[in-house]
Design a protein around this motif. Structure first.
Motif, PDB file in Angstrom:
ATOM      1  N   MET A   1      -5.058  -4.210  -7.671  1.00  0.00           N
ATOM      2  CA  MET A   1      -5.336  -3.784  -6.295  1.00  0.00           C
ATOM      3  C   MET A   1      -4.021  -3.451  -5.577  1.00  0.00           C
ATOM      4  O   MET A   1      -3.010  -4.126  -5.756  1.00  0.00           O
ATOM      5  CB  MET A   1      -6.068  -4.884  -5.516  1.00  0.00           C
ATOM      6  CG  MET A   1      -7.464  -5.190  -6.045  1.00  0.00           C
ATOM      7  SD  MET A   1      -8.231  -6.565  -5.152  1.00  0.00           S
ATOM      8  CE  MET A   1      -8.280  -5.886  -3.498  1.00  0.00           C
ATOM      9  N   THR A   2      -4.043  -2.431  -4.737  1.00  0.00           N
ATOM     10  CA  THR A   2      -2.811  -1.994  -4.079  1.00  0.00           C
ATOM     11  C   THR A   2      -2.295  -3.020  -3.089  1.00  0.00           C
ATOM     12  O   THR A   2      -1.096  -3.076  -2.837  1.00  0.00           O
ATOM     13  CB  THR A   2      -3.062  -0.674  -3.345  1.00  0.00           C
ATOM     14  OG1 THR A   2      -4.189  -0.825  -2.478  1.00  0.00           O
ATOM     15  CG2 THR A   2      -3.312   0.439  -4.324  1.00  0.00           C
ATOM     16  N   ASN A   3      -3.187  -3.852  -2.505  1.00  0.00           N
ATOM     17  CA  ASN A   3      -2.696  -4.787  -1.509  1.00  0.00           C
ATOM     18  C   ASN A   3      -2.042  -6.022  -2.123  1.00  0.00           C
ATOM     19  O   ASN A   3      -1.712  -6.965  -1.419  1.00  0.00           O
ATOM     20  CB  ASN A   3      -3.794  -5.210  -0.530  1.00  0.00           C
ATOM     21  CG  ASN A   3      -4.962  -5.894  -1.218  1.00  0.00           C
ATOM     22  OD1 ASN A   3      -4.971  -6.080  -2.429  1.00  0.00           O
ATOM     23  ND2 ASN A   3      -5.953  -6.274  -0.419  1.00  0.00           N
ATOM     24  N   THR A   4      -1.846  -6.036  -3.450  1.00  0.00           N
ATOM     25  CA  THR A   4      -1.062  -7.095  -4.081  1.00  0.00           C
ATOM     26  C   THR A   4       0.401  -6.677  -4.245  1.00  0.00           C
ATOM     27  O   THR A   4       1.171  -7.366  -4.873  1.00  0.00           O
ATOM     28  CB  THR A   4      -1.638  -7.450  -5.463  1.00  0.00           C
ATOM     29  OG1 THR A   4      -1.585  -6.298  -6.308  1.00  0.00           O
ATOM     30  CG2 THR A   4      -3.064  -7.945  -5.346  1.00  0.00           C
ATOM     31  N   ILE A   5       0.793  -5.526  -3.684  1.00  0.00           N
ATOM     32  CA  ILE A   5       2.167  -5.043  -3.779  1.00  0.00           C
ATOM     33  C   ILE A   5       3.136  -6.084  -3.221  1.00  0.00           C
ATOM     34  O   ILE A   5       2.800  -6.842  -2.310  1.00  0.00           O
ATOM     35  CB  ILE A   5       2.323  -3.703  -3.008  1.00  0.00           C
ATOM     36  CG1 ILE A   5       3.715  -3.109  -3.252  1.00  0.00           C
ATOM     37  CG2 ILE A   5       2.084  -3.886  -1.530  1.00  0.00           C
ATOM     38  CD1 ILE A   5       3.849  -1.690  -2.712  1.00  0.00           C
ATOM     39  N   LYS A   6       4.332  -6.173  -3.797  1.00  0.00           N
ATOM     40  CA  LYS A   6       5.346  -7.123  -3.338  1.00  0.00           C
ATOM     41  C   LYS A   6       5.941  -6.602  -2.033  1.00  0.00           C
ATOM     42  O   LYS A   6       6.903  -5.835  -2.021  1.00  0.00           O
ATOM     43  CB  LYS A   6       6.418  -7.289  -4.409  1.00  0.00           C
ATOM     44  CG  LYS A   6       7.372  -8.444  -4.170  1.00  0.00           C
ATOM     45  CD  LYS A   6       8.269  -8.633  -5.373  1.00  0.00           C
ATOM     46  CE  LYS A   6       9.311  -9.724  -5.124  1.00  0.00           C
ATOM     47  NZ  LYS A   6       8.711 -11.046  -4.945  1.00  0.00           N
ATOM     48  N   LEU A   7       5.353  -7.019  -0.920  1.00  0.00           N
ATOM     49  CA  LEU A   7       5.754  -6.508   0.386  1.00  0.00           C
ATOM     50  C   LEU A   7       7.219  -6.797   0.692  1.00  0.00           C
ATOM     51  O   LEU A   7       7.908  -5.976   1.302  1.00  0.00           O
ATOM     52  CB  LEU A   7       4.885  -7.131   1.486  1.00  0.00           C
ATOM     53  CG  LEU A   7       3.534  -6.479   1.788  1.00  0.00           C
ATOM     54  CD1 LEU A   7       2.841  -7.244   2.909  1.00  0.00           C
ATOM     55  CD2 LEU A   7       3.700  -5.018   2.188  1.00  0.00           C
ATOM     56  N   THR A   8       7.706  -7.971   0.276  1.00  0.00           N
ATOM     57  CA  THR A   8       9.085  -8.319   0.625  1.00  0.00           C
ATOM     58  C   THR A   8      10.097  -7.377  -0.016  1.00  0.00           C
ATOM     59  O   THR A   8      11.215  -7.239   0.479  1.00  0.00           O
ATOM     60  CB  THR A   8       9.394  -9.765   0.205  1.00  0.00           C
ATOM     61  OG1 THR A   8       9.072  -9.935  -1.186  1.00  0.00           O
ATOM     62  CG2 THR A   8       8.596 -10.754   1.021  1.00  0.00           C
ATOM     63  N   SER A   9       9.707  -6.717  -1.101  1.00  0.00           N
ATOM     64  CA  SER A   9      10.641  -5.794  -1.759  1.00  0.00           C
ATOM     65  C   SER A   9      10.859  -4.529  -0.943  1.00  0.00           C
ATOM     66  O   SER A   9      11.800  -3.778  -1.195  1.00  0.00           O
ATOM     67  CB  SER A   9      10.117  -5.421  -3.148  1.00  0.00           C
ATOM     68  OG  SER A   9       8.936  -4.636  -3.045  1.00  0.00           O
ATOM     69  N   LEU A  10       9.990  -4.294   0.051  1.00  0.00           N
ATOM     70  CA  LEU A  10      10.102  -3.101   0.880  1.00  0.00           C
ATOM     71  C   LEU A  10      11.022  -3.317   2.078  1.00  0.00           C
ATOM     72  O   LEU A  10      11.284  -2.394   2.836  1.00  0.00           O
ATOM     73  CB  LEU A  10       8.717  -2.676   1.376  1.00  0.00           C
ATOM     74  CG  LEU A  10       7.706  -2.350   0.270  1.00  0.00           C
ATOM     75  CD1 LEU A  10       6.332  -2.112   0.882  1.00  0.00           C
ATOM     76  CD2 LEU A  10       8.151  -1.153  -0.535  1.00  0.00           C
ATOM     77  N   SER A  11      11.493  -4.551   2.238  1.00  0.00           N
ATOM     78  CA  SER A  11      12.381  -4.864   3.344  1.00  0.00           C
ATOM     79  C   SER A  11      13.828  -4.718   2.903  1.00  0.00           C
ATOM     80  O   SER A  11      14.238  -5.261   1.891  1.00  0.00           O
ATOM     81  CB  SER A  11      12.140  -6.308   3.826  1.00  0.00           C
ATOM     82  OG  SER A  11      13.150  -6.702   4.701  1.00  0.00           O
ATOM     83  N   SER A  12      14.591  -3.994   3.679  1.00  0.00           N
ATOM     84  CA  SER A  12      15.995  -3.775   3.328  1.00  0.00           C
ATOM     85  C   SER A  12      16.818  -5.037   3.465  1.00  0.00           C
ATOM     86  O   SER A  12      17.864  -5.173   2.850  1.00  0.00           O
ATOM     87  CB  SER A  12      16.600  -2.686   4.223  1.00  0.00           C
ATOM     88  OG  SER A  12      16.564  -3.067   5.583  1.00  0.00           O
TER      89      SER A  12
END
Length: 348
Positions: A1-12
């Motif tokens: 599922m797309t909402n399991t993406i590692k959100l913290t990796s998108l933070s600079s």
């Protein structure tokens, strides 16, 4: 599922979702012109308090605040819950009742699945419902880096504002959540936490300070603040300076999340924590025997931390008992003293 993406990796920057450091912020603010004096402004910029308080009439004052940050956990729903609890907390810290909120959204709408944003907003919405706060709108922009938070408005009686400037010698200091959040969330981003540890730090950050605030309302609380980006010692320093008193903190009594020291010894210390420590040079007296790791932990940048409450000595034990009775994880960690006005001394 797309909402399991590692959100913290998108933070600079990742890690603790820290504020701009206190030293940098003070450099920016000191060059601004003085605001026009308004007798109805009860709490403004000058005391580095948690929220602004503006008197409407003899019975009502508005409490206004906002807060937002990049993802510090990977689950979108949890991120929304934490961001909402964090923003609402400023109103609780001032002794107010939160009433309404506005969402603040920055999201890469063309590159991330829209369901992720839906889950962030759903998490925030459920936390607002738990707090009894009404969502009245918001604003969104398309941004490469996800960010989320809220602007929150509440009310308080003008005579019952809990600012960070009223602590008096003899008061006891109560803390209502453990510290070490910045170190733990940095470790989470680096894949160093167990599943149980992830759930624990998430629960701590997502827990409202509502019960703590409602409980302290019936006691002789002289000052209060919530412990967030500037860390326990940073916010305690603001209380000491604003109150014109000294603060003594007993390090052995300060609650710390599990395994924080081990993680810090391994190098998992966010930049915001190191900035906090540097900013407090000359404002905190550490014992010679305390090593650098323990000093960093006391300065650790927190997201959605607990309340630091200055209460009269006569009522401290009773307030502590009432907080624990209502399942608030509270501890007496220090006291307000006549000595070393405006600064903090650390004892074991």
């Amino acid at each position: 599922m797309t909402n399991t993406i590692k959100l913290t990796s998108l933070s600079s920057k990742g890690g603790c979702g820290c504020k701009i450091g206190p030293a940098d912020l003070s450099q920016v603010l000191k060059n601004l012109p003085q605001a026009v004096a308004d007798p109805n402004l009860l709490v403004g910029l000058d005391t580095s308090d948690d929220a602004g308080v503006y008197k409407i009439n003899d019975e009502t004052a508005l409490v206004q605040t906002l807060d937002f940050f990049t993802p510090i956990v990977d689950d979108p729903y949890d991120f929304g819950q934490i961001a909402a609890a964090n923003a609402i907390s400023d109103v609780y810290a001032m002794g107010g009742t939160p009433l309404t909120a506005l969402n603040i959204v920055a999201f890469p709408i063309s590159t991330l699945d829209k369901s992720i944003l839906t889950d962030i907003l759903r998490g925030a919405g459920d936390k607002l419902k738990e707090a009894g706060v009404t969502l009245v709108g918001g604003h969104s922009i398309d941004d490469q880096e996800p960010k989320f938070g809220l602007a929150v408005t509440g009310t308080v009686h003008p005579d019952k504002v809990r600012a960070n400037t009223g602590a008096k010698p003899g008061d006891k200091l109560i803390l209502t959540k453990p510290i070490g959040v910045g170190i733990s969330t940095t470790a989470l981003k680096n894949g160093l936490l167990t599943e149980d540890e992830k759930q624990n730090v998430t629960k701590v950050m997502a827990t409202l300070n509502k019960q703590a605030a409602e409980t302290m309302a019936d006691f002789d609380v002289r000052a209060a603040t919530d412990v967030t980006g500037f860390g326990l010692l940073g916010h305690a320093s603001e209380m000491a300076a604003g109150s014109g008193a000294g603060i003594r903190i007993f390090s052995s009594r300060v609650p710390v999340l599990p395994r924080v020291r081990e993680l810090a010894e391994g190098g998992t210390i966010p930049g915001g924590t190191k900035n906090n420590f540097a900013h407090l040079e000359g404002k905190v007296m550490f014992p010679d025997a305390m090593d650098q790791i323990d000093r960093y932990i006391l300065c650790d940048a927190v997201t959605s931390g607990g309340l630091l409450i200055s209460v009269s000595e006569q009522e401290a034990d009773q307030l502590l008992a009432e907080l624990r009775k209502h399942d608030v994880d509270a501890y007496i960690i220090g006291e307000v003293v006549n000595e070393h006005s405006g600064t903090i001394s650390i004892q074991s």
